[in-house]
Enzyme design. Structure first.
Site, PDB file in Angstrom:
ATOM      1  CG  ASN A  73     -10.575   1.233   4.720  1.00 11.13           C
ATOM      2  OD1 ASN A  73     -11.724   0.896   4.998  1.00 11.13           O
ATOM      3  ND2 ASN A  73     -10.083   2.407   5.061  1.00 11.13           N
ATOM      4  CG  ASP A  92      -1.889   2.909   6.476  1.00  7.27           C
ATOM      5  OD1 ASP A  92      -2.572   3.803   7.015  1.00  7.27           O
ATOM      6  OD2 ASP A  92      -1.951   2.663   5.256  1.00  7.27           O
ATOM      7  CB  THR A 103      -1.895   3.326  -4.175  1.00  7.74           C
ATOM      8  OG1 THR A 103      -2.440   4.565  -3.717  1.00  7.74           O
ATOM      9  CG2 THR A 103      -1.359   3.524  -5.588  1.00  7.74           C
ATOM     10  CB  ALA A 104      -7.203   4.490  -3.626  1.00  5.85           C
ATOM     11  CE  LYS A 117      -5.233   0.236  -1.782  1.00  9.72           C
ATOM     12  NZ  LYS A 117      -4.458   0.613  -0.589  1.00  9.72           N
ATOM     13  CG  ASP A 156      -2.126   7.298   0.146  1.00 11.65           C
ATOM     14  OD1 ASP A 156      -1.130   7.567  -0.546  1.00 11.65           O
ATOM     15  OD2 ASP A 156      -3.304   7.504  -0.214  1.00 11.65           O
ATOM     16  CG  ASP A 161      -1.620   1.276   1.472  1.00  8.52           C
ATOM     17  OD1 ASP A 161      -2.358   1.695   0.575  1.00  8.52           O
ATOM     18  OD2 ASP A 161      -1.427   1.875   2.549  1.00  8.52           O
TER      19      ASP A 161
END
Length: 329
Positions: free
Chosen positions: A260, A257, A189-190, A234, A84, A82
């Site tokens: 979600n 982290d 990542t989004a 994801k 962020d 991930d």
């Protein structure tokens, strides 16, 4: 009242749009990685360590020693990170927004909105799907009509200006360990796949899975393919990429982290909670997942933060936006 929705993120299972978003992201990631096979990444391995938060408190105690991992030479394994607050402090989409404002893609009022969103992200310490969706909707409206190549070029500059100093050295070292073991390493990542790809290249990683914005003849339409690459999407992207690349998910690792990302973390045999939020920390301990915390101390600010502190952070973000605007005049 809309802000109250951010305090209660809702879980949801994979939908057809999640699957579409995941498959589109995997296809885009593989296409970019194949095009980059001859790319000389020697210089991209350089990065600037993120500055520690000296006011956060004493450094957390070291984790006990564990068996050697990753396993060198295991080419059926890969690592998925991930972005962020796992690889980078803060949210890439907000840093990208700051860079676009500097280049006059939008006005101060919209920057104040980005400042508020980033302030909330830092205060809450968690990603809320509706909140992040709002930020991405803003970004999509801003880039509509612009060329993909233009945004890629600008993205390189924005990385240097706002992101390079925010990379967590500890997480970067974990990614390098997988590369040194001969494994592929992907960001998941989004953030827009173009932004994620730039960051992956700069860190010397294999590639990136990210939200795919629709483009026609190299110009953004302002629409997404499927939905933002968040939560179940994801997991679908990782599943699709693993199937295409021939990875054995039981031998792969994933790092995040946020709670979600539990669907993605649950896919692999080696899940890691990195700088975890409260829900992920609890889930990781219950399921005996490995934890790493590279923050210099546990965050004092949590979702129950007094209103005055929240207002102060928002005011600070808005003040910074106004100051930036004045310096540009």
């Amino acid at each position: 009242m809309a802000a109250l929705g951010w305090l209660t993120p809702r879980r949801r299972s994979a939908t057809a749009r999640s699957v579409l978003a995941g498959e589109a992201s995997a296809e885009a990631a593989r296409k970019t990685a194949l095009a980059d096979e001859d790319f000389d990444g020697a210089d991209s391995l350089e990065y600037v360590e993120a500055e520690p938060d000296t006011a956060a408190g004493p450094q957390a105690p070291q984790e006990p020693e564990e068996p050697a991992f990753p396993v060198a030479g295991d080419d059926l394994a890969a690592a998925f990170f991930d972005l962020d607050n796992t690889v980078m402090q803060g949210a890439a989409i907000f840093h990208f927004g700051r860079g676009l404002y500097k280049r006059e893609f939008f006005r101060r009022r919209e920057l104040a909105r980005f400042a508020w969103q980033q302030a909330w992200f830092r205060l809450a310490g968690v990603e809320d799907p509706e909140h992040m969706q709002d930020a991405r909707d803003s970004a999509l409206s801003i880039v509509k009509g612009h060329k993909v190549s233009e945004l890629m070029s600008i993205g390189e500059e924005i990385y240097d200006e706002y992101m390079a100093t925010r990379i967590w050295p500890g997480t970067r070292a974990l990614a390098q360990a997988h590369l040194d073991a001969g494994q592929k390493v992907w960001l998941v990542t989004a953030a827009p796949v173009e932004t994620a790809t730039i960051i992956a290249r700069r860190l010397g990683l294999t590639g990136a899975l990210g939200t795919v914005a629709e483009s026609v003849d190299g110009v953004y339409t302002g629409r997404l393919v499927g939905e933002p690459l968040h939560g179940p999407a994801k997991a679908e992207a990782v599943r699709a990429l693993a199937a295409a690349e021939g990875f054995d998910l039981a031998r792969c690792a994933a790092y995040s982290d946020s709670h979600n990302d539990i669907p993605m973390l649950s896919l692999v045999g080696h899940p890691y909670a990195i700088n975890p939020d409260t829900k992920l920390r609890k889930h990781a301990r219950t399921n005996d997942w490995r934890l790493r915390d590279y923050r210099t101390g546990r965050k004092a600010v949590k979702i129950g933060v007094p209103a005055a502190a929240g207002v102060g952070a928002i005011a600070g973000g808005t003040a910074a936006a106004i100051a930036l605007h004045r310096r540009r005049k």
